[in-house]
Each structure stands twice: as C-alpha cells, then as structure tokens.
Write a protein that holds these residues in place. Sequence first.
Motif, short mmCIF file in Angstrom:
data_model
loop_
_atom_site.label_atom_id
_atom_site.label_comp_id
_atom_site.label_asym_id
_atom_site.label_seq_id
_atom_site.Cartn_x
_atom_site.Cartn_y
_atom_site.Cartn_z
N THR A 167 -22.42 -32.58 4.00
CA THR A 167 -22.26 -33.18 2.66
C THR A 167 -23.08 -34.37 2.72
OG1 THR A 167 -20.72 -34.61 1.55
CG2 THR A 167 -19.90 -33.59 3.25
N GLY A 280 -14.48 -25.91 -11.58
CA GLY A 280 -14.45 -27.17 -10.70
C GLY A 280 -15.67 -27.27 -10.01
N ALA A 282 -17.61 -29.81 -10.48
CA ALA A 282 -18.28 -30.72 -11.39
C ALA A 282 -17.65 -30.91 -12.66
CB ALA A 282 -19.72 -30.04 -11.68
N GLU A 302 -9.05 -26.23 -14.91
CA GLU A 302 -9.78 -27.07 -14.17
C GLU A 302 -9.34 -27.75 -12.91
OE1 GLU A 302 -12.33 -29.64 -16.19
OE2 GLU A 302 -13.32 -30.54 -14.42
N ARG A 303 -9.77 -27.82 -11.86
CA ARG A 303 -9.25 -28.39 -10.59
C ARG A 303 -10.33 -29.10 -9.98
NH1 ARG A 303 -12.95 -27.53 -7.59
NH2 ARG A 303 -13.63 -25.95 -6.93
N TYR A 304 -9.98 -30.00 -8.99
CA TYR A 304 -10.88 -30.70 -8.66
C TYR A 304 -10.71 -31.02 -7.01
CZ TYR A 304 -11.19 -35.95 -6.64
OH TYR A 304 -11.63 -36.92 -5.96
N GLY A 305 -11.69 -30.99 -6.23
CA GLY A 305 -11.74 -30.75 -4.87
C GLY A 305 -13.00 -31.33 -4.28
N MET A 306 -13.04 -31.40 -2.76
CA MET A 306 -14.30 -32.00 -2.04
C MET A 306 -14.30 -30.86 -0.95
SD MET A 306 -13.69 -35.79 -1.91
CE MET A 306 -15.12 -36.28 -1.17
N GLU A 308 -14.58 -32.23 2.07
CA GLU A 308 -13.82 -33.07 3.16
C GLU A 308 -12.28 -32.54 2.91
OE1 GLU A 308 -16.10 -34.30 1.33
OE2 GLU A 308 -17.18 -36.04 2.55
N VAL A 334 -8.28 -32.96 -14.65
CA VAL A 334 -8.17 -31.90 -13.38
C VAL A 334 -6.77 -31.64 -12.82
CG1 VAL A 334 -10.72 -32.54 -12.45
CG2 VAL A 334 -8.62 -34.08 -11.74
N THR A 391 -11.97 -40.94 -1.57
CA THR A 391 -12.90 -39.73 -2.31
C THR A 391 -14.19 -40.30 -2.82
OG1 THR A 391 -11.88 -40.12 -4.37
CG2 THR A 391 -10.77 -38.48 -2.96
N ARG A 408 -17.67 -42.01 -10.48
CA ARG A 408 -17.88 -41.97 -8.91
C ARG A 408 -18.29 -43.34 -8.59
NH1 ARG A 408 -21.88 -37.46 -10.47
NH2 ARG A 408 -20.54 -35.98 -11.42
N LYS A 410 -19.61 -43.56 -5.65
CA LYS A 410 -20.72 -42.83 -4.58
C LYS A 410 -21.99 -42.64 -5.68
CE LYS A 410 -18.06 -38.71 -4.65
NZ LYS A 410 -16.91 -37.86 -3.74
N LEU A 412 -24.07 -40.33 -6.68
CA LEU A 412 -24.20 -38.81 -6.64
C LEU A 412 -24.47 -38.35 -7.95
CD1 LEU A 412 -23.41 -36.03 -5.26
CD2 LEU A 412 -21.01 -36.65 -5.91
N ILE A 414 -24.32 -34.26 -9.76
CA ILE A 414 -23.75 -33.20 -9.41
C ILE A 414 -24.37 -32.35 -10.60
CG2 ILE A 414 -21.85 -31.67 -9.36
CD1 ILE A 414 -20.13 -33.55 -8.60
P1 AMP Z 1 -18.73 -31.80 -2.52
O1 AMP Z 1 -19.73 -32.69 -2.00
O2 AMP Z 1 -19.62 -30.78 -2.81
O3 AMP Z 1 -17.65 -31.69 -1.60
O4 AMP Z 1 -18.40 -32.23 -3.90
C1 AMP Z 1 -17.09 -32.93 -4.24
C2 AMP Z 1 -17.34 -33.70 -5.46
O5 AMP Z 1 -17.66 -32.97 -6.52
C3 AMP Z 1 -15.98 -34.72 -5.87
O6 AMP Z 1 -15.98 -35.95 -5.08
C4 AMP Z 1 -16.34 -34.81 -7.15
O7 AMP Z 1 -17.23 -36.06 -7.48
C5 AMP Z 1 -16.74 -33.41 -7.62
N1 AMP Z 1 -15.90 -32.71 -8.19
C6 AMP Z 1 -15.32 -31.64 -7.89
N2 AMP Z 1 -14.43 -30.97 -8.81
C7 AMP Z 1 -14.77 -31.77 -9.82
C8 AMP Z 1 -14.17 -31.63 -11.11
N3 AMP Z 1 -13.38 -30.72 -11.44
N4 AMP Z 1 -14.45 -32.67 -12.07
C9 AMP Z 1 -15.33 -33.57 -11.62
N5 AMP Z 1 -15.99 -33.95 -10.47
C10 AMP Z 1 -15.52 -32.89 -9.42
#
Ligand code: AMP
Length: 515
Positions: A167, A280, A282, A302-306, A308, A334, A391, A408, A410, A412, A414
């Motif tokens: 990443t 998810g 974005a 909708e869910r949220y993750g990374m 990491e 999320v 995060t 964010r 950071k 970044l 998306i």
């Molecule tokens: P990655 O580097 O591919 O792991 O991307 C992770 C990042 O994607 C997170 O830190 C968020 O900024 C973004 N992200 C993932 N899911 C969502 C979501 N449902 N809504 C908004 N941002 C998300």
Amino acid sequence: MTTHPNFFVALQNAFPANKQATAVWAEEGLTYSWQDLEDQTARLANLIDSLQLPPSSRIAVQVDKSVEMLMLYLATLRAGHVFLPLNTAYQSSEVDYFLGNATPAVVVCSPANLGWVTPIAAQNKVAHVFTLDDKRQGSLLESAASMASQHTPARVAPDALAVIIYTSGTTGRSKGAMLSHSNIASNAQTLKTYWNWQADDVLIHALPIFHVHGLFVAIHGALINGSPMIWMNKFDPKRSIEHMSQGTVFMGVPTLYTRMLAEPGLNKAATAHMRLFVSGSAPMLAETHAAWQAATGHAILERYGMSETVMLTSNPCLPDARFNGQSERRGGTVGFPLPGVTLRVVDEANQPLPADEIGGIQVKGPNVFLGYWQMPEKTAEEFTADGFFKTGDVGQQAADGYVTIVGRSKDLIISGGYNVYPAEIESFINNLDGVAESAVVGVPHPDFGEVGVAVVVAKPGASVSPESVVQAIKSQMANFKVPKHCVLIDTLPRNIMGKVQKNVLRDAHSHRFQK
Ligand code: AMP
Ligand code: MCA
C-alpha cells in the motif's frame, strides 16, 4: 471447529461434504469442484514444497485474474509461505521496487511479461520464475501437473505471516502491510456471522484478486462458508446483472454499482434472487445508494476497511443487538464497528471525542496487521502508545453508533477503488526534464468517483506540454495512476507557511468532469 493455525485448514474444513459439487463456475464455461480445489491446491503446494524454500518465503504473483491464480493463493497458504499479489497494471519499474523490497523467492508472472520480468527477477536474486496466464497456460501448471494431489497443510504459528499487500504512503515508497493467518481468519469468521452467510449463498465474484476486497472479503467470505462462486475474470456490468439470476451475494466498489445502474436490464426482477449487495473500498455517494434501492429494492450494505486491517466497520445485515437492534443500512455511512473491533474518533492529542464530533479514526482488534514489512519505524509511527492503529481516515460516530467517513488526513486519491498517492506522481513529474514543480489533486468523477488532475509548473524557458507529462507518466506507471487531466500553471498557490494549497487547486478543477 478447527484449531489448526493455518487459515487454509479453516477454509478446507468448510468445504461441503459433497466434494463433487461445484465450487466455481468460471464464465468461460469451465466448472471446478471442491475436489478440484483440494487436488489442485495440493499439487501447487507440493510444487512449492519441492523448491525447498526458506520458511515464510514470499511468492510474488502478477498475473491476470483466473481460478488458477486463486488456487495459487490457497496453495501458498497451504504450504505455509507468504502470498504477495501485485496489481497487473504495475509496470517494470514498479515491479522492480516490489521485488527489491520484498525479496521474494518465487515470482509468477504472465507469459507475455516474462521478457521484462526475467531480468528484474535476476537482478533481485529471485530464485524461481514461473508463468501463468488466464487460459491455464504457462510453466507453473506444467510443473505442478506431475505433483501428488495430497498434501498436509503446513503447521504455522497463528501470527505467522500469510500475505503482504503493498500500500502506498503519503511520503516515500510503498509499504508492505503484513497480515497474519490469524488476522485474516478472525476477519473472515466475523464477516461470515455479521453478513449472515447462508447455506445456499452463491457469490458473484467480479473484483480483481490482488487487493483485500476481492482476495479476502469476497473469496474468504464464500470459502469459509463453503459457498460456490460465479467467477468473472473481468467485471462487466451487463453480465454481472445476468449472473444475478443464479447468484445471491455481490461485492463491488462504487464504480461497479454506478456502471450497473446505467444498464437498462437492472431492475427488481433481475435482482430478485439476490440476498446481499456489499460496497466498499471507496465512498459510495448517498444518491447511488438511493438510486440502487429505487431500481432494485435492495439496500446496499456499505462497509469500510483497509489493507492494514481488513474490514473494520459494516452496516448491519441483520438487526444489531449491540446498537439497539438497528438494522438500517444507512447510505453515506459505513455502519458500526465490527464485533471485536474497537474504534475511536480522536482529536490531535489522541483523545477520544464525543459522538458526532469529527476527528481521526483509530482502531484496535485481532484483524489489525503485524506491521509494515521491514519498516519498524513506519510501523511505530502508525500506532499510538496505547496500541491503536491510526487509519488516516477522518470521520465521526453518531450517538446511535453509525460511523461516517468525512475525509482523509492522508493525501490519497481513490479512483475506481484503486489508491493513487499524489506524492508518488508528483515526485515522478518533478523529475521530468523542464519541470519545476507539480501538484496532483483528486477531483470528483462520475465513473471513478475521484480522479487525479496534475497541475505542473515548467522551468523558465522549458518546453513542457501537458501531453508530454501525461505520456511520460503513462510510459512508466500503472494506468490507473495516470492523471485524467494535466494543466500548466505559472506558480502553485501556497499558504503563508509555503505549503501548496491543494484545496485551492481542487476547487479550481472540481467541476471538470461533472456532467
Ligand atoms: P487500501 O489502501 O486499499 O487499503 O485503502 C484503504 C482506504 O480506502 C481506507 O483508509 C479508506 O480511506 C478507503 N475506504 C475503504 N472503504 C471505504 C468506504 N466504504 N468509504 C470510504 N472510504 C473507504
Ligand atoms: C481503469 N482505469 C482507471 C481505473 N481502472 N482509471 C482510474 N481509476 C481506475 N480504477 C482506466 C485505465 O487506465 C484505462 O485508461 C481505462 O480506464 C480502461 O481500462 P480498463 O482496465 O479496461 O478499465 P476497466 O476494466 O473498466 O476497470 C475499471 C474497474 C477497475 C472495473 C472499476 O478499476 C476495478 O476493478 N476496480 C476495483 C478495484 C478494487 O478491487 N479495489 C479494492 C482495493 P486508458 O485507456 O487511458 O489507458 S481493496 C481496498 O481498497 C480496501 C482494503 C477495502 O476497503 O476494500
């Protein structure tokens, strides 16, 4: 319930009793039974064993999506080594960095790329190079064909490294997020329960499998439940909708949903067989959520993750007793922290903020990664003294528990679910002949959600054109990183501290792609 620490064994134990039943329907007409998954992963694991690699060797894989690539992933876990998937869009200089940083023992590439991968692999002292394409051709399967179809899964420590996902960072080069067998196992079990996976579920698998969404959330979700998959090597909106008469679960980034919404065939009848739509990677616009519900009657979860942390929060699938039995899948949010995940929203001093206040999102849980590959200082920077992972996302948690991401910290972008780090593109542009400096900002885009715009300052008298900048980036970097627009400007706007005011640039270009 298995106590074997190798996550492959947990998946294997979930395979249905009838091993002749179909595990994967590939779009090209091939079907794979559970026995095929068992046998082929054994052959590939035996091939890996035969190489007598040092423990926890990295197996870097940059191949087009195929069921055989999935088998290679499972076989790597089975053999107790470390899977290192690479986006197929990466070009030679990007791959060179990953091989140099991760020092894999094995590289698997597509036969078409062997010409440029071979010297890079040699330079980075990679011992073994195999090929695999999406038509089952290449030296990997040829070598595995003579191997035995039985294999005892390697016994690994629960916190043994299973996968490295690269990443990018806001500064410097990409970091390898190290995920253990227990990280991915705990998240898979949590999602199996939270998303109420059913005995008759069928997953439509439409995402690439070199990132967490397609590789972990989707594949683990199906396999840990013994559920078959309808396998698309490449997403196509029309065909995805056609598969919905057989499937029950679909997972996608928002771009997949907006593209399907544009299809005349999307309606309540076409989606009547479906149980669950997950989005998810974005942010999904609340209006996309509403439009999907209006067209199909289904509320997207909708869910949220990374990379990491794998998955952190999710809208409810069923009423959630932890949050007053609420079951609403609320668009623009999320959802709730997943069971086992502790989430807090903090101020600059890492102090938790009251409900509704906006701050940095920090998390803790069995899903949180081991650290960045060979970057202990970077790892330490991303954790607080009391063990929370920062995060880099900015959000708020409402009094009723729903988490909303508002931005964010950071830098970044998306784009269509892929992360683009402006710092990486800017440093490339700044090194081009005739360029004084540059800034890359993310602006709204109807298809990809967000795309990059490059703002470039040329050195006095230099002949630099937007086209030449874009062409240079295209020739060296993954295609999704290429800014969708480039402009020349005399000076970059700066604040009193001398920092580039990216918000000014963003505002100036925010309507460029709006309909
Ligand atoms: P990655 O580097 O591919 O792991 O991307 C992770 C990042 O994607 C997170 O830190 C968020 O900024 C973004 N992200 C993932 N899911 C969502 C979501 N449902 N809504 C908004 N941002 C998300
Ligand atoms: C393709 N292009 C893009 C993108 N994809 N540009 C910007 N952003 C993109 N994402 C450009 C190409 O450079 C090319 O431009 C043109 O579009 C056509 O390329 P093609 O490959 O044919 O595009 P596509 O097949 O239509 O792909 C669009 C896509 C794909 C299906 C939306 O990007 C995709 O599968 N995205 C999903 C990514 C994903 O799985 N993310 C999960 C990360 P040109 O013609 O100029 O060369 S995991 C994660 O984030 C976390 C952990 C989480 O929470 O899940």
